[in-house]
Design a protein around this motif. Structure first.
Motif, mmCIF file in Angstrom:
data_model
loop_
_atom_site.group_PDB
_atom_site.id
_atom_site.type_symbol
_atom_site.label_atom_id
_atom_site.label_comp_id
_atom_site.label_asym_id
_atom_site.label_seq_id
_atom_site.Cartn_x
_atom_site.Cartn_y
_atom_site.Cartn_z
ATOM 1 N N ARG A 107 0.836 -1.246 0.024
ATOM 2 C CA ARG A 107 0.030 0.133 -0.006
ATOM 3 C C ARG A 107 0.884 1.190 -0.028
ATOM 4 N NH1 ARG A 107 -3.812 -0.023 -2.389
ATOM 5 N NH2 ARG A 107 -4.327 1.868 -1.560
ATOM 6 N N LEU A 108 1.787 1.271 0.729
ATOM 7 C CA LEU A 108 2.916 2.428 0.794
ATOM 8 C C LEU A 108 3.341 2.669 -0.536
ATOM 9 C CD1 LEU A 108 4.326 4.600 2.603
ATOM 10 C CD2 LEU A 108 6.071 2.735 3.059
ATOM 11 N N GLY A 109 4.046 1.545 -1.085
ATOM 12 C CA GLY A 109 4.495 1.804 -2.479
ATOM 13 C C GLY A 109 3.462 2.241 -3.548
ATOM 14 N N TYR A 110 2.340 1.570 -3.340
ATOM 15 C CA TYR A 110 1.250 2.140 -4.491
ATOM 16 C C TYR A 110 0.873 3.709 -4.308
ATOM 17 C CZ TYR A 110 -3.122 2.284 -6.949
ATOM 18 O OH TYR A 110 -3.960 2.445 -7.837
ATOM 19 N N ARG A 111 0.808 4.120 -3.033
ATOM 20 C CA ARG A 111 0.543 5.425 -2.718
ATOM 21 C C ARG A 111 1.581 6.440 -3.235
ATOM 22 N NH1 ARG A 111 -1.951 7.072 2.801
ATOM 23 N NH2 ARG A 111 -2.452 8.717 1.661
ATOM 24 N N LEU A 112 2.996 5.785 -3.174
ATOM 25 C CA LEU A 112 4.053 6.960 -3.530
ATOM 26 C C LEU A 112 4.622 6.509 -5.080
ATOM 27 C CD1 LEU A 112 6.448 6.361 -0.222
ATOM 28 C CD2 LEU A 112 4.973 8.330 -0.770
ATOM 29 N N PHE A 113 4.182 5.461 -5.457
ATOM 30 C CA PHE A 113 4.797 5.192 -6.787
ATOM 31 C C PHE A 113 3.842 4.542 -7.778
ATOM 32 C CE2 PHE A 113 8.532 5.008 -3.551
ATOM 33 C CZ PHE A 113 8.995 6.163 -3.847
ATOM 34 N N GLY A 114 2.937 3.918 -7.357
ATOM 35 C CA GLY A 114 2.069 3.212 -8.362
ATOM 36 C C GLY A 114 2.141 1.755 -8.033
ATOM 37 N N GLY A 115 1.417 0.989 -9.194
ATOM 38 C CA GLY A 115 1.279 -0.530 -9.042
ATOM 39 C C GLY A 115 2.484 -1.316 -9.029
ATOM 40 N N VAL A 116 3.333 -1.161 -10.160
ATOM 41 C CA VAL A 116 4.599 -1.846 -10.522
ATOM 42 C C VAL A 116 5.358 -2.062 -9.226
ATOM 43 C CG1 VAL A 116 6.516 -2.634 -11.854
ATOM 44 C CG2 VAL A 116 4.434 -2.217 -12.695
ATOM 45 N N PRO A 117 6.123 -0.711 -9.003
ATOM 46 C CA PRO A 117 6.981 -0.663 -7.789
ATOM 47 C C PRO A 117 6.330 -0.873 -6.413
ATOM 48 C CG PRO A 117 6.822 1.570 -8.930
ATOM 49 C CD PRO A 117 5.865 0.853 -9.667
ATOM 50 N N ALA A 118 5.156 -1.084 -6.197
ATOM 51 C CA ALA A 118 4.619 -1.492 -5.165
ATOM 52 C C ALA A 118 4.373 -2.828 -5.060
ATOM 53 C CB ALA A 118 2.799 -1.070 -4.900
ATOM 54 N N LEU A 119 4.252 -3.535 -6.107
ATOM 55 C CA LEU A 119 4.331 -4.955 -6.021
ATOM 56 C C LEU A 119 5.993 -5.460 -5.743
ATOM 57 C CD1 LEU A 119 3.124 -7.678 -6.515
ATOM 58 C CD2 LEU A 119 3.480 -7.313 -8.951
ATOM 59 N N ALA A 120 6.843 -4.663 -6.363
ATOM 60 C CA ALA A 120 8.036 -4.966 -6.132
ATOM 61 C C ALA A 120 8.583 -4.882 -4.706
ATOM 62 C CB ALA A 120 9.018 -3.996 -7.074
ATOM 63 N N ALA A 121 8.072 -3.688 -4.197
ATOM 64 C CA ALA A 121 8.308 -3.319 -2.671
ATOM 65 C C ALA A 121 7.830 -4.446 -1.710
ATOM 66 C CB ALA A 121 7.895 -2.136 -2.277
ATOM 67 N N GLY A 122 6.509 -4.903 -1.844
ATOM 68 C CA GLY A 122 5.980 -5.982 -1.304
ATOM 69 C C GLY A 122 6.608 -7.380 -1.588
ATOM 70 N N LEU A 123 7.015 -7.579 -2.482
ATOM 71 C CA LEU A 123 7.779 -8.836 -2.782
ATOM 72 C C LEU A 123 9.212 -8.976 -2.170
ATOM 73 C CD1 LEU A 123 6.690 -9.817 -6.555
ATOM 74 C CD2 LEU A 123 5.732 -10.790 -4.237
ATOM 75 N N ILE A 124 9.830 -7.869 -2.159
ATOM 76 C CA ILE A 124 11.069 -7.602 -1.668
ATOM 77 C C ILE A 124 11.144 -7.831 -0.025
ATOM 78 C CG2 ILE A 124 12.991 -5.979 -0.785
ATOM 79 C CD1 ILE A 124 12.739 -4.824 -3.874
ATOM 80 N N TYR A 125 10.329 -7.387 0.468
ATOM 81 C CA TYR A 125 9.721 -7.310 1.841
ATOM 82 C C TYR A 125 9.529 -8.916 2.099
ATOM 83 C CZ TYR A 125 7.214 -7.994 6.136
ATOM 84 O OH TYR A 125 6.923 -8.391 7.575
ATOM 85 N N ALA A 126 8.649 -9.485 1.409
ATOM 86 C CA ALA A 126 8.199 -10.805 1.574
ATOM 87 C C ALA A 126 9.322 -11.980 1.553
ATOM 88 C CB ALA A 126 6.960 -11.279 0.500
ATOM 89 N N LEU A 127 10.447 -11.503 0.705
ATOM 90 C CA LEU A 127 11.470 -12.515 0.429
ATOM 91 C C LEU A 127 12.670 -12.199 1.067
ATOM 92 C CD1 LEU A 127 10.742 -13.203 -3.273
ATOM 93 C CD2 LEU A 127 10.216 -14.785 -1.420
ATOM 94 N N TYR A 128 12.799 -10.917 1.838
ATOM 95 C CA TYR A 128 13.872 -10.560 2.184
ATOM 96 C C TYR A 128 14.261 -11.586 3.576
ATOM 97 C CZ TYR A 128 17.249 -7.326 4.201
ATOM 98 O OH TYR A 128 18.496 -6.769 4.618
ATOM 99 N N GLY A 129 15.489 -12.350 3.308
ATOM 100 C CA GLY A 129 16.071 -13.281 4.311
ATOM 101 C C GLY A 129 15.901 -13.026 5.561
ATOM 102 N N PRO A 130 16.803 -11.933 6.005
ATOM 103 C CA PRO A 130 16.950 -11.693 7.602
ATOM 104 C C PRO A 130 15.599 -11.292 8.110
ATOM 105 C CG PRO A 130 18.435 -10.403 6.123
ATOM 106 C CD PRO A 130 17.700 -11.058 5.300
ATOM 107 N N LEU A 131 14.652 -10.464 7.453
ATOM 108 C CA LEU A 131 13.388 -10.496 8.206
ATOM 109 C C LEU A 131 12.740 -11.730 8.331
ATOM 110 C CD1 LEU A 131 11.947 -7.015 6.525
ATOM 111 C CD2 LEU A 131 12.214 -7.723 8.884
#
Length: 181
Positions: free
Chosen positions: A112-136
């Motif tokens: 949602r944050l990515g969508y509000r700031l940059f739109g659909g594709v960057p939002a999806l990328a941000a969400g997927l990076i969060y979901a897959l970020y190993g240390p987190l």
């Protein structure tokens, strides 16, 4: 209502669904990690900081003991853990599963944050990076405050975007409350 307004609403509704899928994906990644690490000796036996949080929370949930040990770090996380233990019993697995659900919400909000700031594709990328970020993934499946830190950071950023776009007392109140947590 004109055609562009209808299209915009349809696009935003579809984007909410994409954000929900990102959140579900984040949960699934963490559940897969938990299943894979179930034979790890520290899976159900917390170590170091996790043990301290667990011990403080179990003491509060079972004996209602709140002493100076609670103040060795921020009070919120052991209090949250004590709440989980009060509801589900003193269970590391239950606490980990609750934190996994929190990770799903954080994935959704990151999108949602990515969508509000940059739109659909960057939002999806941000969400997927969060979901897959190993240390987190690792730290959010331990009894550590990392998951709450990630969640509150994203919520704080969303509130800051709201304050920037439409300042008002509610936004400032939210900013103060989340900042305090």
């Amino acid at each position: 209502m004109d055609g562009s307004s209808v299209n915009r609403k349809a696009w935003e509704a579809a984007d909410w669904r994409v954000g929900a899928l990102v959140g579900v994906f984040a949960v699934c990644v963490r559940l897969l990690y938990l299943a894979d690490s179930a034979d790890d000796p520290s899976f159900l036996l917390p170590l170091v900081d996790s043990w301290t949080y667990h011990d403080l929370a179990a003491g509060l949930a079972e004996n209602r003991v709140f002493d100076e040990k609670f103040l060795w770090q921020a009070v919120f996380y052991p209090a949250f853990l004590a709440g989980v233990y009060a509801v589900f019993g003193v269970s590391v697995l239950a606490a980990t599963l609750v934190q996994t659900v929190l990770a799903g919400v954080t994935g959704f909000l990151t999108h949602r944050l990515g969508y509000r700031l940059f739109g659909g594709v960057p939002a999806l990328a941000a969400g997927l990076i969060y979901a897959l970020y190993g240390p987190l993934v690792f730290f959010e499946t331990r009894l550590l405050a990392t998951g709450w830190t990630a969640f509150l950071t994203v919520v704080l950023a969303l509130i800051l975007v709201s304050v920037d776009r439409a300042p008002g007392w509610r936004s400032f109140l939210g900013l103060g409350l989340v900042g305090a947590l």
